[in-house]
Design an enzyme around this catalytic site. Structure first.
Site, mmCIF file in Angstrom:
data_model
loop_
_atom_site.group_PDB
_atom_site.id
_atom_site.type_symbol
_atom_site.label_atom_id
_atom_site.label_comp_id
_atom_site.label_asym_id
_atom_site.label_seq_id
_atom_site.Cartn_x
_atom_site.Cartn_y
_atom_site.Cartn_z
ATOM 1 N N TYR A 2 0.841 -1.200 0.000
ATOM 2 C CA TYR A 2 0.000 0.000 0.000
ATOM 3 C C TYR A 2 0.881 1.257 0.000
ATOM 4 O O TYR A 2 0.686 2.171 -0.808
ATOM 5 C CB TYR A 2 -0.900 -0.018 1.251
ATOM 6 C CG TYR A 2 -1.524 1.309 1.581
ATOM 7 C CD1 TYR A 2 -2.636 1.778 0.890
ATOM 8 C CD2 TYR A 2 -0.997 2.118 2.597
ATOM 9 C CE1 TYR A 2 -3.204 3.008 1.195
ATOM 10 C CE2 TYR A 2 -1.556 3.343 2.908
ATOM 11 C CZ TYR A 2 -2.667 3.785 2.199
ATOM 12 O OH TYR A 2 -3.218 5.002 2.502
HETATM 13 C C1 UGA Z 1 -3.620 4.259 8.881
HETATM 14 C C2 UGA Z 1 -4.556 4.052 7.661
HETATM 15 O O1 UGA Z 1 -5.219 2.826 7.728
HETATM 16 C C3 UGA Z 1 -3.834 4.151 6.355
HETATM 17 O O2 UGA Z 1 -4.776 4.209 5.307
HETATM 18 C C4 UGA Z 1 -2.980 5.366 6.343
HETATM 19 O O3 UGA Z 1 -2.319 5.474 5.159
HETATM 20 C C5 UGA Z 1 -2.023 5.298 7.507
HETATM 21 O O4 UGA Z 1 -2.803 5.343 8.709
HETATM 22 C C6 UGA Z 1 -1.052 6.432 7.510
HETATM 23 O O5 UGA Z 1 -0.932 7.165 8.489
HETATM 24 O O6 UGA Z 1 -0.352 6.573 6.543
HETATM 25 P P1 UGA Z 1 -2.520 2.667 10.591
HETATM 26 O O7 UGA Z 1 -1.515 3.549 11.221
HETATM 27 O O8 UGA Z 1 -2.220 1.229 10.514
HETATM 28 O O9 UGA Z 1 -2.864 3.099 9.099
HETATM 29 O O10 UGA Z 1 -3.882 2.974 11.377
HETATM 30 P P2 UGA Z 1 -4.882 2.079 12.213
HETATM 31 O O11 UGA Z 1 -5.581 1.096 11.375
HETATM 32 O O12 UGA Z 1 -5.739 3.024 12.985
HETATM 33 O O13 UGA Z 1 -3.930 1.260 13.197
HETATM 34 C C7 UGA Z 1 -3.180 1.862 14.224
HETATM 35 C C8 UGA Z 1 -2.462 0.790 14.974
HETATM 36 O O14 UGA Z 1 -3.411 -0.034 15.649
HETATM 37 C C9 UGA Z 1 -1.656 -0.137 14.087
HETATM 38 O O15 UGA Z 1 -0.416 -0.427 14.664
HETATM 39 C C10 UGA Z 1 -2.483 -1.416 14.017
HETATM 40 O O16 UGA Z 1 -1.746 -2.582 13.904
HETATM 41 C C11 UGA Z 1 -3.204 -1.391 15.336
HETATM 42 N N1 UGA Z 1 -4.490 -2.100 15.261
HETATM 43 C C12 UGA Z 1 -5.413 -1.763 14.314
HETATM 44 C C13 UGA Z 1 -4.740 -3.112 16.135
HETATM 45 O O17 UGA Z 1 -3.903 -3.452 16.983
HETATM 46 N N2 UGA Z 1 -5.944 -3.756 16.082
HETATM 47 C C14 UGA Z 1 -6.896 -3.421 15.170
HETATM 48 O O18 UGA Z 1 -7.996 -4.043 15.174
HETATM 49 C C15 UGA Z 1 -6.635 -2.400 14.269
#
Ligand code: UGA
Length: 324
Positions: A150
């Protein structure tokens, strides 16, 4: 001004569209309402703006929609559409990421070359272009090394956006959003999943040990950054971070959420997921220097707002469809 917002039924696109019409602008919103996540979520997002007299909605795919006529008299383009999902971008779905994030962006840029009116084109880039950066807070000069397919596609599209700026003098700017949250957040993202689970007494699944750190950025602050760069004269092709400025672990966010909800979460620690970086943290000084932007919403306030939304307080219960 007349603005074109791609991904208008998405999380950021719908909030941005509402802000634009409320500020007196005319908005054409495009969205294919793809089914990557529950399309009812997008229908509800659209309720923020669909009834406004200065908003026009086009339900079409940017990969096939004739774009040149649409851009003929537009002043601002906010390209928020794309195939999201860091952790799902491996495997056979990668073609969707190439199509939605790279091909469509190139198509939009080519069409924009024909427009006599565009004065600003904003691309929704992502902190995921940095991967596991060696320096925090990370500024825009750090070499991007994405850790997920991505992130690779977002970086490719961002490069195209800058290239068309420098090569053809299109007024392009890319904003690297750092984990955007707030009411309307996508259902596959952490805070929506955590809020729903905590409110319904279901277990919360944390990927890894929860020590991963994110620089969470509240939706209204992200919208504000878009508006500020639209109104500003900028060097074509410039790239800037939009980062909330805090560094918070997933475990800490669960603590905050639990306090806000007044409930103890039932946490299940699951396996770490490929593509998930250990830490993000953006240096927002370039955006601040150029536009005066500062994030205004603390994580605590923002999480409370998201929790209220998840509890159903934001949307009128009778509004479940955007088309009557
Ligand atoms: C988010 C967005 O999903 C992306 O589209 C975006 O590009 C990205 O931010 C970005 O800043 O560039 P992410 O940081 O993974 O990605 O955001 P979340 O899905 O809110 O996750 C935050 C953290 O929580 C991650 O470490 C993830 O592994 C964790 N998480 C997420 C969990 O532990 N459990 C879950 O059910 C979901």
């Amino acid at each position: 001004m007349k603005a074109l917002v791609t991904g208008a039924a998405g999380f950021v696109g719908s909030h941005l569209s509402r802000r634009l019409v409320n500020d007196g602008h005319e908005v054409v919103g495009i969205d294919s309402i793809s089914d990557y996540y529950d399309t009812q979520h997008k229908v509800r997002n659209l309720q923020r703006v669909i009834d406004h007299e200065r908003f026009t909605f086009i339900e079409e795919d940017l990969g096939s929609l004739p774009l040149i006529p649409l851009l003929e008299d537009v002043d601002w383009v906010f390209h928020q559409a794309g195939q999201p999902g860091v952790r799902n971008s491996w495997g056979e779905d990668f073609g969707n990421y190439i199509q939605a994030n790279i091909q469509v962006t190139q198509r939009l840029l080519e069409a924009a070359r024909h427009s006599p009116t565009i004065s600003r084109m904003v691309y929704a880039s992502s902190s995921s272009v940095y991967g596991d950066a060696e320096v925090h807070p990370t500024d825009e000069a750090v070499l991007p090394r994405p850790r997920s397919p991505y992130g690779v596609t977002k970086l490719a599209a961002e490069h195209l956006w800058s290239l068309y700026g420098t090569q053809f003098n299109l007024p392009t700017v890319s904003l690297r959003y750092f984990t955007v949250y707030g009411p309307g957040q996508r259902p596959d993202m952490a805070f929506t999943r955590f809020s729903r689970a905590i409110l319904s007494g279901q277990p919360i699944h944390v990927y890894g040990d929860g020590t991963q750190v994110r620089d969470f950025t509240y939706i209204d602050d992200v919208v504000e950054a878009n508006i500020l760069v639209a109104e500003q004269g900028l060097e074509p092709g410039i790239v800037m971070n939009v980062a909330g400025g805090g560094f918070t672990s997933v475990n800490e966010t669960l603590q905050l959420l639990s306090e806000a909800a007044g409930r103890e979460p039932h946490i299940i620690y699951a396996e770490k997921v490929a593509g998930d970086v250990k830490r993000t943290g953006g240096d927002g000084s370039l955006l601040r220097k150029i536009t005066g932007w500062v994030p205004k919403t603390s994580l605590q306030e923002g999480l409370e707002a998201q929790l209220r939304w998840a509890a159903g307080e934001e949307l009128a219960p009778d509004k479940t469809r955007f088309a009557s």
